[in-house]
Design an enzyme around this catalytic site. Structure first.
Site, PDB file in Angstrom:
ATOM      1  N   PRO A 286      13.269  -6.773 -29.037  1.00  0.00           N
ATOM      2  CA  PRO A 286      13.472  -6.474 -30.463  1.00  0.00           C
ATOM      3  C   PRO A 286      13.271  -5.003 -30.830  1.00  0.00           C
ATOM      4  CG  PRO A 286      12.044  -8.374 -30.190  1.00  0.00           C
ATOM      5  CD  PRO A 286      12.311  -7.846 -28.818  1.00  0.00           C
ATOM      6  N   ASN A 287      14.153  -4.550 -31.689  1.00  0.00           N
ATOM      7  CA  ASN A 287      14.116  -3.221 -32.322  1.00  0.00           C
ATOM      8  C   ASN A 287      14.563  -2.083 -31.415  1.00  0.00           C
ATOM      9  OD1 ASN A 287      13.066  -4.130 -34.923  1.00  0.00           O
ATOM     10  ND2 ASN A 287      11.184  -4.557 -33.803  1.00  0.00           N
TER      11      ASN A 287
ATOM     12  N   ARG B 291      14.793   6.723 -34.966  1.00  0.00           N
ATOM     13  CA  ARG B 291      13.513   6.861 -35.657  1.00  0.00           C
ATOM     14  C   ARG B 291      12.413   7.085 -34.622  1.00  0.00           C
ATOM     15  NH1 ARG B 291      11.497   2.687 -39.496  1.00  0.00           N
ATOM     16  NH2 ARG B 291      10.171   4.473 -39.833  1.00  0.00           N
TER      17      ARG B 291
ATOM     18  N   TYR C 104       9.448   7.729 -28.975  1.00  0.00           N
ATOM     19  CA  TYR C 104      10.476   7.136 -28.102  1.00  0.00           C
ATOM     20  C   TYR C 104      11.578   8.111 -27.677  1.00  0.00           C
ATOM     21  CZ  TYR C 104       8.183   2.882 -29.706  1.00  0.00           C
ATOM     22  OH  TYR C 104       7.250   1.923 -29.980  1.00  0.00           O
TER      23      TYR C 104
ATOM     24  N   ASN D 216      12.703  -4.292 -20.672  1.00  0.00           N
ATOM     25  CA  ASN D 216      11.816  -3.689 -21.664  1.00  0.00           C
ATOM     26  C   ASN D 216      11.676  -4.742 -22.765  1.00  0.00           C
ATOM     27  OD1 ASN D 216      10.476  -2.390 -23.682  1.00  0.00           O
ATOM     28  ND2 ASN D 216      11.659  -0.486 -23.544  1.00  0.00           N
TER      29      ASN D 216
ATOM     30  N   ALA E  70       8.038  -5.499 -28.254  1.00  0.00           N
ATOM     31  CA  ALA E  70       6.816  -6.135 -28.764  1.00  0.00           C
ATOM     32  C   ALA E  70       6.549  -7.508 -28.134  1.00  0.00           C
ATOM     33  CB  ALA E  70       6.903  -6.262 -30.281  1.00  0.00           C
TER      34      ALA E  70
ATOM     35  N   GLU F   6       9.224  -4.051 -15.115  1.00  0.00           N
ATOM     36  CA  GLU F   6       8.950  -3.915 -16.556  1.00  0.00           C
ATOM     37  C   GLU F   6       8.985  -2.430 -16.916  1.00  0.00           C
ATOM     38  OE1 GLU F   6       5.127  -5.570 -17.487  1.00  0.00           O
ATOM     39  OE2 GLU F   6       5.099  -4.751 -19.530  1.00  0.00           O
TER      40      GLU F   6
ATOM     41  N   HIS G 124       8.571   0.491 -20.062  1.00  0.00           N
ATOM     42  CA  HIS G 124       8.254   0.921 -21.430  1.00  0.00           C
ATOM     43  C   HIS G 124       8.512   2.415 -21.521  1.00  0.00           C
ATOM     44  CE1 HIS G 124       6.586  -2.920 -22.441  1.00  0.00           C
ATOM     45  NE2 HIS G 124       5.969  -2.904 -21.263  1.00  0.00           N
TER      46      HIS G 124
ATOM     47  N   ARG H 183      -1.792   4.121 -26.450  1.00  0.00           N
ATOM     48  CA  ARG H 183      -1.556   3.672 -27.819  1.00  0.00           C
ATOM     49  C   ARG H 183      -2.593   2.629 -28.257  1.00  0.00           C
ATOM     50  NH1 ARG H 183       4.628   2.539 -28.607  1.00  0.00           N
ATOM     51  NH2 ARG H 183       4.031   2.969 -30.764  1.00  0.00           N
TER      52      ARG H 183
END
Ligand code: CA2
Length: 146
Positions: free
Chosen positions: A10-11, A18, A23, A74, A77, A98, A100, A107
């Site tokens: 998601p996203n 943004r 990112y 990836n 969330a 995986e 990221h 974070r």
């Protein structure tokens, strides 16, 4: 040809639009292009997907069970919340890497535990969008004939 799924949660469709300080500036279309170029060089066939629907990566992982040699994911969330995603990946036999873009460990604490890492054969975090192509190179090594 060896088939690899590259899955995005998601996203991630917002990548490059943004929060570039977290990112970066690359869009997901750029990532797909770079993965496609490298896949061509390595002799891999790619299925590159993104969805904002939480169940969708699970369906793609089930699909990957039928013929894919590896998965780059990836989970965004879903990484931190989805036992269902972990269970789906656990039903896949090939290597799972995986990815990221940002380093989750720098974070918030809620990003420090990944359900997906309990199944992943490798984890790349904090290397920006380059993590995707590095993950593909690892899948190539792990699935090379002979
Ligand atoms: O660093 C990563 O790749 C993440 O998986 C991205 C997720 C985040 O929840 C993880 O902790 C780390 C967020 C994806 C949303 O991406 C956006 C990109 C640009 C603007 C807004 C969201």
């Amino acid at each position: 040809m060896r088939l690899v799924y590259v899955l995005n949660g998601p996203n991630l469709n917002l990548l490059g639009t943004r929060q570039p300080e977290i990112y970066g500036h690359e869009t997901l279309a750029n990532v797909e292009r770079d993965c496609g170029t490298l896949a061509g060089e390595l002799g891999l066939a790619l299925r590159f997907h993104q969805s904002n629907r939480e169940y969708q990566p699970i369906d793609w992982i089930h699909e990957a069970r039928d013929g894919a040699v590896g998965i780059v994911i990836n989970p965004a969330a879903l990484t931190f919340t989805s036992v269902a995603l972990l269970d789906a990946l656990s039903a896949f036999d090939g290597p799972v890497i995986e990815v990221h873009i940002a380093n989750s460990h720098k974070r918030e604490a809620f990003r420090h535990h990944s359900f997906v890492s309990m199944r992943a054969d490798g984890v790349i975090a904090g290397l920006g969008t380059q993590g995707y192509t590095l993950a593909l190179r690892r899948i190539d090594v792990l699935t090379a004939a002979g």
